[in-house]
Design a protein around this motif. Structure first.
Motif, PDB file in Angstrom:
ATOM      1  N   UNK A 152      19.625  33.569 106.646  1.00  0.00           N
ATOM      2  CA  UNK A 152      18.359  33.159 105.693  1.00  0.00           C
ATOM      3  C   UNK A 152      18.230  31.824 104.925  1.00  0.00           C
ATOM      4  N   UNK A 153      19.597  31.302 104.711  1.00  0.00           N
ATOM      5  CA  UNK A 153      19.691  30.029 104.227  1.00  0.00           C
ATOM      6  C   UNK A 153      19.664  29.185 105.212  1.00  0.00           C
ATOM      7  N   UNK A 154      19.811  29.171 106.523  1.00  0.00           N
ATOM      8  CA  UNK A 154      19.530  28.345 107.608  1.00  0.00           C
ATOM      9  C   UNK A 154      17.903  28.100 107.975  1.00  0.00           C
ATOM     10  N   UNK A 155      17.248  29.280 107.931  1.00  0.00           N
ATOM     11  CA  UNK A 155      15.972  29.259 108.075  1.00  0.00           C
ATOM     12  C   UNK A 155      14.949  28.934 106.713  1.00  0.00           C
ATOM     13  N   UNK A 156      15.664  28.843 105.497  1.00  0.00           N
ATOM     14  CA  UNK A 156      14.737  28.630 104.331  1.00  0.00           C
ATOM     15  C   UNK A 156      14.170  27.305 104.438  1.00  0.00           C
ATOM     16  N   UNK A 157      14.855  26.259 104.644  1.00  0.00           N
ATOM     17  CA  UNK A 157      13.984  24.867 104.521  1.00  0.00           C
ATOM     18  C   UNK A 157      12.780  25.031 105.552  1.00  0.00           C
ATOM     19  N   UNK A 158      13.005  25.518 106.838  1.00  0.00           N
ATOM     20  CA  UNK A 158      11.877  25.613 107.637  1.00  0.00           C
ATOM     21  C   UNK A 158      10.653  26.373 107.069  1.00  0.00           C
ATOM     22  N   UNK A 159      10.826  27.613 106.322  1.00  0.00           N
ATOM     23  CA  UNK A 159       9.988  28.403 105.806  1.00  0.00           C
ATOM     24  C   UNK A 159       9.123  27.665 104.655  1.00  0.00           C
ATOM     25  N   UNK A 160      10.165  26.952 104.021  1.00  0.00           N
ATOM     26  CA  UNK A 160       9.410  25.991 102.905  1.00  0.00           C
ATOM     27  C   UNK A 160       8.739  25.047 103.454  1.00  0.00           C
ATOM     28  N   UNK A 161       8.788  24.517 104.607  1.00  0.00           N
ATOM     29  CA  UNK A 161       8.049  23.460 105.457  1.00  0.00           C
ATOM     30  C   UNK A 161       6.594  24.055 105.801  1.00  0.00           C
ATOM     31  N   UNK A 162       7.040  25.307 106.448  1.00  0.00           N
ATOM     32  CA  UNK A 162       5.764  25.999 106.943  1.00  0.00           C
ATOM     33  C   UNK A 162       4.750  26.235 105.770  1.00  0.00           C
ATOM     34  N   UNK A 163       5.428  26.680 104.790  1.00  0.00           N
ATOM     35  CA  UNK A 163       4.518  27.087 103.430  1.00  0.00           C
ATOM     36  C   UNK A 163       3.803  25.912 102.834  1.00  0.00           C
ATOM     37  N   UNK A 164       4.501  24.821 102.856  1.00  0.00           N
ATOM     38  CA  UNK A 164       3.888  23.411 102.362  1.00  0.00           C
ATOM     39  C   UNK A 164       2.686  23.013 103.546  1.00  0.00           C
ATOM     40  N   UNK A 165       3.008  23.152 104.699  1.00  0.00           N
ATOM     41  CA  UNK A 165       2.130  22.869 105.777  1.00  0.00           C
ATOM     42  C   UNK A 165       0.783  23.653 105.580  1.00  0.00           C
ATOM     43  N   UNK A 166       1.057  24.819 105.505  1.00  0.00           N
ATOM     44  CA  UNK A 166      -0.202  25.794 105.295  1.00  0.00           C
ATOM     45  C   UNK A 166      -1.039  25.309 104.007  1.00  0.00           C
ATOM     46  N   UNK A 167      -0.350  24.972 102.939  1.00  0.00           N
ATOM     47  CA  UNK A 167      -1.273  24.747 101.735  1.00  0.00           C
ATOM     48  C   UNK A 167      -1.841  23.376 101.906  1.00  0.00           C
ATOM     49  N   UNK A 168      -1.235  22.394 102.500  1.00  0.00           N
ATOM     50  CA  UNK A 168      -1.901  20.993 102.829  1.00  0.00           C
ATOM     51  C   UNK A 168      -2.975  21.243 103.710  1.00  0.00           C
ATOM     52  N   UNK A 169      -2.768  22.127 104.950  1.00  0.00           N
ATOM     53  CA  UNK A 169      -3.976  22.288 105.828  1.00  0.00           C
ATOM     54  C   UNK A 169      -5.094  22.987 105.090  1.00  0.00           C
ATOM     55  N   UNK A 170      -4.850  23.788 104.247  1.00  0.00           N
ATOM     56  CA  UNK A 170      -5.876  24.771 103.606  1.00  0.00           C
ATOM     57  C   UNK A 170      -6.798  23.741 102.579  1.00  0.00           C
ATOM     58  N   UNK A 171      -6.037  22.715 101.908  1.00  0.00           N
ATOM     59  CA  UNK A 171      -6.599  21.649 101.217  1.00  0.00           C
ATOM     60  C   UNK A 171      -7.727  20.907 102.009  1.00  0.00           C
ATOM     61  N   UNK A 172      -7.104  20.428 103.327  1.00  0.00           N
ATOM     62  CA  UNK A 172      -7.718  19.529 104.059  1.00  0.00           C
ATOM     63  C   UNK A 172      -9.105  20.374 104.652  1.00  0.00           C
ATOM     64  N   UNK A 173      -8.615  21.543 105.119  1.00  0.00           N
ATOM     65  CA  UNK A 173      -9.800  21.995 105.629  1.00  0.00           C
ATOM     66  C   UNK A 173     -11.036  22.302 104.950  1.00  0.00           C
ATOM     67  N   UNK A 174     -10.563  22.713 103.470  1.00  0.00           N
ATOM     68  CA  UNK A 174     -11.846  23.046 102.492  1.00  0.00           C
ATOM     69  C   UNK A 174     -12.662  21.763 102.336  1.00  0.00           C
ATOM     70  N   UNK A 175     -12.092  20.788 102.455  1.00  0.00           N
ATOM     71  CA  UNK A 175     -12.625  19.502 102.188  1.00  0.00           C
ATOM     72  C   UNK A 175     -13.147  18.529 103.285  1.00  0.00           C
ATOM     73  N   UNK A 176     -12.763  19.002 104.392  1.00  0.00           N
ATOM     74  CA  UNK A 176     -13.130  18.367 105.710  1.00  0.00           C
ATOM     75  C   UNK A 176     -14.576  18.221 105.843  1.00  0.00           C
ATOM     76  N   UNK A 177     -15.295  19.393 105.806  1.00  0.00           N
ATOM     77  CA  UNK A 177     -16.744  19.525 106.130  1.00  0.00           C
ATOM     78  C   UNK A 177     -17.503  18.319 105.130  1.00  0.00           C
ATOM     79  N   UNK A 178     -17.290  18.413 103.913  1.00  0.00           N
ATOM     80  CA  UNK A 178     -17.903  17.360 103.233  1.00  0.00           C
ATOM     81  C   UNK A 178     -17.521  15.826 103.380  1.00  0.00           C
ATOM     82  N   UNK A 179     -16.258  15.670 103.721  1.00  0.00           N
ATOM     83  CA  UNK A 179     -15.819  14.458 104.125  1.00  0.00           C
ATOM     84  C   UNK A 179     -16.578  13.893 105.378  1.00  0.00           C
TER      85      UNK A 179
END
Length: 324
Positions: A157-184
């Motif tokens: 679990x400790x070995x996979x924890x950094x990758x899980x953190x990255x996936x969570x950060x990527x999903x949050x960032x993509x969600x922010x971009x996806x919501x604002x992209x049509x207006x952009x």
């Protein structure tokens, strides 16, 4: 003292009361904090302006002292030393991790070194903590292979924890971009149809969209810089698509590359893609709304119905107990 803490940790009543208190405090905090939020955006913009002024003043003082100024973020000395001494770049290096770090918004060499350090330290820390709990604190009356398996599972679990953190950060960032992209895209269409160049349009859209999505503003600003300095403008569009990892952004980048290569009109393509991205955003919102009733079924059965039965049948039960 240690025995008292261990006894309390194994006391079901105490742990239930503690978890209930934490849940109640979190609920009150969630309900009360928006009332004191105020003008969060104005405060953040003012803080950014003040920080920019402080950085500017500090860099001017550095330049006056003829100090070497580095624009890249450097890793901490301790972390960098461990990564170099253990040669973690050879054993734990992953090109996919570099791409995920960029998609999560962590650029440069310092986040990559920190990621390698976390992948090396987290398994050891969790393995040691699990071993301490299993063999010393809890004194589990279980077979030895089961205890060793728990420790190995914690290390994995400790070995996979950094990758899980990255996936969570990527999903949050993509969600922010996806919501604002049509207006952009709408803003980009207006800028291009008004006669602006692509670089100027990207720069203007990045400045306007920052209040809605900081992540998208950063990506557009970086793309503007790449369009200005790279020899092949196609590489700048490909980098934008790779950094975001979104299909809508990839389609827009493909249209921009085709317009750059063949001279096709860009306005109509941007208008169609803006409408498609807006429809995709609406469809996702409808999917979440449609999935809400099934998700609420289990919480209602576990939490609402027992309380409702207590409220309805409680007085009757009290009267029946008084008759007996």
């Amino acid at each position: 003292m240690v025995e008292f803490l261990i006894a309390k940790l194994h006391d079901v009543r105490f742990m239930t009361m503690l978890l209930a208190a934490i849940a109640a405090s979190a609920t009150v905090y969630t309900l009360v904090m928006p009332l004191f939020a105020g003008e969060g955006l104005a405060k953040r913009m003012k803080a950014v302006a003040n920080e920019r002024e402080r950085i500017r003043q500090r860099e001017r003082e550095r330049m006056n002292k003829n100090e070497k100024v580095s624009l890249r973020q450097t890793p901490k000395q301790f972390v960098s030393k461990i990564v170099e001494d253990l040669n973690l770049t050879k054993w734990l290096a992953q090109e996919a991790a570099r791409e995920k770090l960029v998609m999560a918004g962590y650029r440069g060499h310092a986040p990559y070194v920190t990621f390698l350090f976390a992948r090396a330290v987290a398994p050891i820390a969790l393995f040691g903590g699990a071993a301490l709990y299993v063999f010393v604190v809890a004194h589990l009356d279980k077979p030895l292979p089961l205890k060793i398996g728990i420790c190995i599972a914690a290390a994995y679990l400790g070995l996979q924890a950094p990758m899980l953190f990255l996936r969570n950060a990527i999903s949050k960032r993509q969600l922010s971009i996806k919501r604002a992209f049509p207006d952009a895209l709408d803003l980009l269409l207006i800028c291009i149809e008004s006669g602006m160049s692509v670089e100027t349009a990207f720069r203007r859209v990045a400045a306007e969209i920052v209040t809605q999505s900081i992540a998208l503003s950063e990506e557009l600003t970086l793309t503007t810089a790449e369009l200005s300095y790279l020899q092949d403008r196609k590489v700048a569009y490909e980098n934008l698509a790779r950094r975001t990892g979104l299909e809508g952004v990839k389609s827009v980048c493909l249209a921009l590359m085709q317009a750059e290569r063949y001279g096709t009109p860009l306005g109509q393509s941007l208008r169609v893609m803006a409408q498609e991205n807006r429809d995709m955003r609406m469809n996702e919102a409808e999917k979440k709304a449609a999935a809400l009733p099934p998700k609420l079924t289990v919480p209602m059965i576990l939490f609402f119905l027992p309380v409702l039965f207590v409220v309805i049948l409680g007085p009757t039960g009290i009267k029946v107990s008084e008759l007996h």
